[in-house]
Design a protein around this motif. Structure first.
Motif, PDB file in Angstrom:
ATOM      1  N   ARG A 129       0.836  -1.207   0.000  1.00  0.00           N
ATOM      2  CA  ARG A 129       0.000   0.000   0.000  1.00  0.00           C
ATOM      3  C   ARG A 129       0.872   1.259   0.000  1.00  0.00           C
ATOM      4  N   PHE A 130       1.918   1.242   0.794  1.00  0.00           N
ATOM      5  CA  PHE A 130       2.793   2.412   0.852  1.00  0.00           C
ATOM      6  C   PHE A 130       3.472   2.655  -0.497  1.00  0.00           C
ATOM      7  N   TYR A 131       3.836   1.581  -1.191  1.00  0.00           N
ATOM      8  CA  TYR A 131       4.473   1.707  -2.500  1.00  0.00           C
ATOM      9  C   TYR A 131       3.530   2.389  -3.481  1.00  0.00           C
ATOM     10  N   ARG A 132       2.230   2.189  -3.264  1.00  0.00           N
ATOM     11  CA  ARG A 132       1.230   2.804  -4.142  1.00  0.00           C
ATOM     12  C   ARG A 132       0.714   4.129  -3.572  1.00  0.00           C
ATOM     13  N   LEU A 133       1.461   4.694  -2.622  1.00  0.00           N
ATOM     14  CA  LEU A 133       1.122   5.974  -1.979  1.00  0.00           C
ATOM     15  C   LEU A 133      -0.173   5.911  -1.183  1.00  0.00           C
ATOM     16  N   ASN A 134      -0.552   4.698  -0.749  1.00  0.00           N
ATOM     17  CA  ASN A 134      -1.682   4.547   0.164  1.00  0.00           C
ATOM     18  C   ASN A 134      -1.117   4.474   1.579  1.00  0.00           C
ATOM     19  N   ILE A 135      -0.968   5.629   2.216  1.00  0.00           N
ATOM     20  CA  ILE A 135      -0.283   5.677   3.510  1.00  0.00           C
ATOM     21  C   ILE A 135      -1.198   5.309   4.672  1.00  0.00           C
ATOM     22  N   TYR A 136      -2.500   5.221   4.436  1.00  0.00           N
ATOM     23  CA  TYR A 136      -3.448   4.889   5.495  1.00  0.00           C
ATOM     24  C   TYR A 136      -4.022   3.492   5.278  1.00  0.00           C
ATOM     25  N   THR A 137      -4.167   2.736   6.382  1.00  0.00           N
ATOM     26  CA  THR A 137      -4.745   1.397   6.341  1.00  0.00           C
ATOM     27  C   THR A 137      -5.537   1.178   7.622  1.00  0.00           C
ATOM     28  N   TYR A 138      -6.675   0.513   7.501  1.00  0.00           N
ATOM     29  CA  TYR A 138      -7.485   0.210   8.680  1.00  0.00           C
ATOM     30  C   TYR A 138      -7.064  -1.132   9.285  1.00  0.00           C
ATOM     31  N   ALA A 139      -7.237  -1.244  10.593  1.00  0.00           N
ATOM     32  CA  ALA A 139      -7.239  -2.520  11.297  1.00  0.00           C
ATOM     33  C   ALA A 139      -8.499  -2.463  12.149  1.00  0.00           C
ATOM     34  N   SER A 140      -9.622  -2.860  11.547  1.00  0.00           N
ATOM     35  CA  SER A 140     -10.954  -2.647  12.121  1.00  0.00           C
ATOM     36  C   SER A 140     -11.190  -1.136  12.243  1.00  0.00           C
ATOM     37  N   ASN A 141     -11.398  -0.624  13.471  1.00  0.00           N
ATOM     38  CA  ASN A 141     -11.645   0.820  13.624  1.00  0.00           C
ATOM     39  C   ASN A 141     -10.388   1.585  14.027  1.00  0.00           C
ATOM     40  N   ILE A 142      -9.228   0.955  13.871  1.00  0.00           N
ATOM     41  CA  ILE A 142      -7.940   1.612  14.135  1.00  0.00           C
ATOM     42  C   ILE A 142      -7.335   2.032  12.802  1.00  0.00           C
ATOM     43  N   LEU A 143      -6.802   3.248  12.744  1.00  0.00           N
ATOM     44  CA  LEU A 143      -6.149   3.725  11.527  1.00  0.00           C
ATOM     45  C   LEU A 143      -4.643   3.643  11.691  1.00  0.00           C
TER      46      LEU A 143
END
Length: 546
Positions: free
Chosen positions: A146-160
């Motif tokens: 995700r980071f390689y694709r500039l997606n710096i945010y990821t969920y873990a349920s309701n945690i960012l």
């Protein structure tokens, strides 16, 4: 634009642009396929529309790739990615029209790899809980992809989970994104810090209960920037605030200047913890804010690692001050101060420091500091630096302790507005009080230097406390307090991370203990209580079964 995301549900988004899709297919097709794409369109929807426009076999699977000029690398877009977000990161010329010769464009190709099905599953990347196997390796791999694709945010349920890109990504923090995530359930759109802010805001209004957002991470992970974006979004979600957002947003740069410093790991490290509480009416209108600060690292003022700097504000002042201000505040060059001296002090970012000095002035005006008040603050800052240049000498019989140089003492007397005789007495003598009398006795040479440094730390600590108090007064809604108006609140806690320095002091002990307590709280509320709920649920099922 209205489109169907594959489930038959149309979605709408306001702004749209024409994007050229270049097919890479076995048979002859058009040179490119122009499509009107909006900010809410996913790669899945764009592929669907391109297949229809080009008249391709809809039963086959296709993938969309982004090509960037640097090395011509191709990046696979996941089904839930938004192509227009990628376009807005391209050079301005390529955003308007992107022929292949410009080096930034999209490719549509046939997908023959059955193994891509898991990667195309948006949930598998947006939320780590949807991974087929949840291991340390799979989590790190998903975050890396995700980071390689500039997606710096990821969920873990309701945690960012936020991974610091160490650069500004204008796309992520466009003001329109606040509106985009407004009233959207968590997980419907791609992960974003604005989604967390909106969920907290809606939960406060719906449940009529106070909310809190906790930021946790090691030094340099981006907590301070993240808290700034949260505050920006939480103030923007309010309506009719009569300019209070301007005051709240102005507090951030002021506190950063006086409470942040450049360290070996982080160029903008928070050297204090803060809890910002935003107060709202039950209708959602912001009515004020309160800032609490914790554990200001005062020892940094007088000593630190050679690779690190003192607080930002000193360098802003020394580099950014005008000629008149330098004369008024008796300013010298940074290397002329003991408290700033380093073996390899090279301020190669002077232009940035000048800009930050101007930004500090603007921010201080936003929170109500008058010109005369700012002068008093800068005078005290200058006095603290000059205090570090005070030296002592002792007579051979060790009975008389002399302090100097004389010009430094005169400068201190003028900047602090105190008599020179009283200043000298404070720096050289201590008062011992007994039951019947008080006696002044001289410090030893070692004690005197400690007293000098303690005075500097006390001055800076008191100044910082006063600045926070002034900001709180500016953000206070006195009318609501007088009328005892019922308010709700959202708190944002930003604490600095764990530290293990070459020489650790009592302050590092306090910082690390605070982080341990915070991590314990997170574990308790996220893991332990969840396990209790699962066990109770299982017991209820057993009782119903029997």
């Amino acid at each position: 634009m209205s489109y169907t995301d594959g489930s038959g549900r149309p979605e709408h988004n306001g702004e749209a642009r024409v994007v050229q899709i270049y097919p890479r297919l076995p048979r002859d097709t058009s040179t490119y396929c122009p499509l009107q794409v909006s900010g809410g369109d996913t790669a899945r929807a764009v592929i669907h529309n391109a297949v229809i426009t080009l008249g391709l076999d809809a039963s086959q699977r296709y993938s969309l790739l982004e090509v960037r000029k640097s090395g011509g690398e191709e990046r696979l877009l996941e089904a839930g990615d938004h192509p227009l977000e990628r376009v807005l990161l391209w050079p301005r010329k390529a955003q308007r029209w992107h022929p292949q010769s410009e080096g930034h464009y999209f490719i549509l190709q046939k997908d023959n790899s059955a193994g891509n099905q898991l990667q195309s599953d948006r949930g598998g990347y947006d939320d780590l809980c949807n991974l087929q196997t949840v291991t340390e390796e799979s989590i790190l791999k998903a975050l890396h992809n995700r980071f390689y694709r500039l997606n710096i945010y990821t969920y873990a349920s309701n945690i960012l989970i936020a991974i610091n890109p160490n650069k500004f990504l204008p796309l992520y923090y466009n003001p329109k994104f606040v509106k985009k995530y407004e009233n959207q359930p968590l997980g419907k759109l791609s992960p974003h810090i604005f989604a967390i802010a909106d969920v907290a805001f809606r939960a406060m209004l719906t449940r009529q209960k106070n909310q809190c957002i906790v930021l946790s991470g090691e030094s340099g992970s981006g907590k301070t920037e993240s808290s700034s974006y949260l505050i920006h979004c939480l103030t923007a979600l309010s309506q009719n605030s009569s300019g209070l957002e301007r005051t709240v947003l102005g507090a951030g740069p002021v506190l950063e200047a006086f409470g942040n410093a450049k360290t070996a790991e982080n160029n903008n490290s928070s050297r204090f913890g803060k809890f910002i509480q935003l107060n709202y009416l039950e209708s959602g209108v912001i009515r004020g804010a309160v800032i609490e600060k914790y554990l200001l690292e005062k020892c940094r003022l007088v000593s630190r690692d050679q690779r690190e700097r003192n607080y930002h504000v000193f360098y802003y002042l020394l580099v950014g001050a005008s000629k008149e201000e330098k004369e008024e505040f008796r300013l010298l060059e940074p290397q002329d101060y003991l408290y700033l001296k380093q073996d390899d002090l090279h301020l190669d970012d002077k232009e940035k420091l000048r800009q930050e000095y101007k930004r500090l002035h603007q921010a201080m005006e936003m929170v109500g500091f008058l010109s005369s008040t700012k002068k008093h603050i800068f005078s005290i800052l200058s006095a603290i630096l000059h205090l570090g240049n005070v030296t002592y000498s002792q007579s051979e019989d060790a009975e008389v302790l002399e302090v100097g140089p004389a010009d430094v003492l005169s400068t201190l007397s003028d900047l602090l507005k105190v008599k020179k005789e009283l200043l000298v007495k404070t720096l050289t003598k201590k008062r011992e009080v007994t039951a019947t009398e008080s006696v002044d006795s001289p410090y030893t040479l070692q004690e005197a230097y400690k007293v000098r440094d303690s005075m500097a730390k006390s001055l800076y600590g008191a100044l910082f406390d006063w600045i926070v108090l002034h900001i709180n007064h500016a953000m206070l809604n006195r009318r609501d307090m007088e009328e005892s108006v019922s308010c709700l609140s959202i708190g944002v806690l930003d604490m600095f991370g764990f530290e293990n320095l070459k020489t650790n002091s009592f302050e590092q002990l306090c910082i690390n203990y605070t982080n341990e307590r915070l991590q314990c709280y997170i574990n308790q509320h996220i893991f332990t209580l969840k396990q209790v709920c699962v066990i109770l649920f299982f017991q209820d099922i057993q009782e119903c079964w029997h």
